[in-house]
Design an enzyme around this catalytic site. Structure first.
Site, PDB file in Angstrom:
ATOM      1  CG  HIS A   1     -31.751   8.842 -43.678  1.00  0.00           C
ATOM      2  ND1 HIS A   1     -32.372  10.073 -43.816  1.00  0.00           N
ATOM      3  CD2 HIS A   1     -30.577   9.103 -43.042  1.00  0.00           C
ATOM      4  CE1 HIS A   1     -31.618  11.014 -43.274  1.00  0.00           C
ATOM      5  NE2 HIS A   1     -30.522  10.465 -42.806  1.00  0.00           N
TER       6      HIS A   1
ATOM      7  CG  ASP B   1     -36.221  10.486 -43.406  1.00  0.00           C
ATOM      8  OD1 ASP B   1     -35.246   9.728 -43.588  1.00  0.00           O
ATOM      9  OD2 ASP B   1     -36.549  10.893 -42.280  1.00  0.00           O
TER      10      ASP B   1
ATOM     11  CD  GLU C   1     -31.493   9.239 -39.430  1.00  0.00           C
ATOM     12  OE1 GLU C   1     -30.629   9.151 -38.561  1.00  0.00           O
ATOM     13  OE2 GLU C   1     -31.888  10.346 -39.867  1.00  0.00           O
ATOM     14  CD  GLU C   2     -32.848  13.562 -40.655  1.00  0.00           C
ATOM     15  OE1 GLU C   2     -32.725  13.824 -39.448  1.00  0.00           O
ATOM     16  OE2 GLU C   2     -31.922  13.647 -41.479  1.00  0.00           O
TER      17      GLU C   2
HETATM   18 ZN   LIG Z   1     -29.049  11.549 -41.726  1.00  0.00          ZN
END
Ligand SMILES: [Zn+2]
Length: 407
Positions: free
Chosen positions: A78, A80, A173-174
């Site tokens: 990911h 981000d 994702e975060e």
């Molecule tokens: Zn991560």
């Protein structure tokens, strides 16, 4: 191989923080800006079918080299960084030879082995940190840099024989939305690995089963001076429910495979109170029992109150990917073997949370998680040892070749 370090430093400087308050997808335009650069780079180094879709996902193909009919393996990371700490103007710095002492950064921030003893494992190694004012973003730009570098090596060196490989880079994702619009079918891999783990050797294919519970309590507010046998204080009812849940099953008293009830919020007054709980357990039977116990407690207290004053709403959030990995355990064996070939000791452990891979596994793409190399994510103490990143690249190359032998 050292290209992975250059790449990581370049990516880390890009501002790609996601935003949980946003109503767009991806949550921030700055992630799209980075995805555009990534798309361009992948084309330049020779990947095929490079695509950036309207949700921001970038996917691409490394064509088979010398092997047809092998399963298609995917690698995912990911782009981000966590909104928990600033990811703007990241200024990565390399400590060429970490001496085992305190790493002094700006603003009095220090990475002290007393608080972070695991850094001592990297004494004598080059280690990358931020400058103390931001996070580093090794979570997960280390993973992005490792996948891109491995792709470049596979494309340039025909000696590596492998089947078709797919790569994907995801946003958000975060903030728990990394796979919301991920098109598993179009991605077309038989299985994949997220490169989103921490320390060297990490290999994860178990995570929590997760549910959220909302408990709403309708009290009865009466003037306190005339309240005898009339008032029902919603806050005290909440307190009663809290006390009836097993006190040892709280996050602060659990570890490893122990599940918990986490009281996330409690708000209210005499008239009305609301509690939010997180329920977590790796074991699906225990997970069901935990939900059942809370349901029974609410029933009992309702009975005691002589009226249905408490409403309970339980929603499952995600499940342990283990159930989806067990039928394809050879993909764990491959990751272990790939690590051993690279001289890395596999460290298998259960995630006390969820991962994008868990959701993907339930969407039909079995997807364990392997190390990207970093430590102390989401804050100014983050660091990544250079040799860990090099080993991660090597593990990807080994997996690619091992999967090729499955045909
Ligand atoms: Zn991560």
């Amino acid at each position: 191989m050292e290209r992975v370090v250059e790449r990581f430093i370049q990516y880390a400087k890009e501002y790609t923080t996601s935003d949980p308050e946003s109503t767009t997808y991806p949550s921030t335009e700055r992630q799209v800006d980075f995805m555009k650069k990534l798309e361009k780079e992948l084309k330049e180094i020779g990947l095929r079918e490079v695509e950036r879709d309207k949700f921001g996902y970038v996917t691409a193909t490394i064509p088979a080299n010398g092997i047809e009919n092998a399963p298609v393996v995917g690698f995912i990371a990911h782009v981000d960084t966590s909104p928990d700490f600033s990811g703007e103007n990241v200024n990565p710095q390399i400590i060429e030879n970490y001496d085992g002492g305190v790493v002094q950064l700006k603003n009095g921030v220090e990475i002290n082995p007393k608080s972070f003893p695991e850094i001592l494992n990297y004494k004598g190694q080059p280690v990358i940190t931020a400058d103390g004012t931001t996070l580093l973003g090794a979570d997960d730009k280390a993973g992005v840099a490792e996948i891109v570098t491995a792709a470049e090596i596979l494309l340039q060196n025909k000696k590596f024989k492998h089947g078709k490989i797919r790569v994907a880079f995801t946003p958000d994702e975060e903030i728990g939305k990394g796979t919301d619009y991920f098109d598993v079918k179009k991605f077309g891999a038989d299985f994949a690995y997220t490169l989103d783990g921490g320390e060297i050797g990490e290999l994860e294919f178990e995570n929590f089963n997760a549910a959220g519970a909302k408990v709403t309590i309708n009290g009865q507010s009466v003037h306190p001076g005339a309240a005898k046998n009339k008032m029902v204080n919603a806050l005290l009812v909440a307190q009663k429910i809290i006390a009836m849940l097993p006190p040892t099953q709280r996050p602060e008293h659990t570890e490893k495979y122990e599940g918990f009830y986490h009281l996330l919020s409690l708000k209210g007054n005499v008239e009305k109170a609301e509690m939010q709980y997180l329920i977590r357990d790796h074991d699906s039977d225990k997970f069901e029992k935990k939900k059942k116990l809370l349901t029974e407690i609410v029933q009992i207290v309702n009975l005691e109150l002589g009226k249905k004053r408490i409403e309970l709403e339980i929603k499952d959030q995600y499940y342990n990917m283990r159930q989806k990995i067990e039928p394809v355990m050879h993909i764990i064996d491959i990751a272990e073997q790939a690590m051993k070939q690279a001289g890395v000791v596999p460290r298998i452990k259960a995630i006390r949370g969820g991962t994008d891979g868990a959701r993907l596994s339930y969407d039909g793409l079995p997807c364990p998680n392997i190390f990207a190399g970093g430590h102390n994510f989401h804050g100014p103490f983050e660091f990544v040892p250079v040799p860990s990143m090099l080993k991660s690249v090597e593990v990807i190359l080994n997996i690619a070749q091992l999967v090729g032998k499955l045909n």
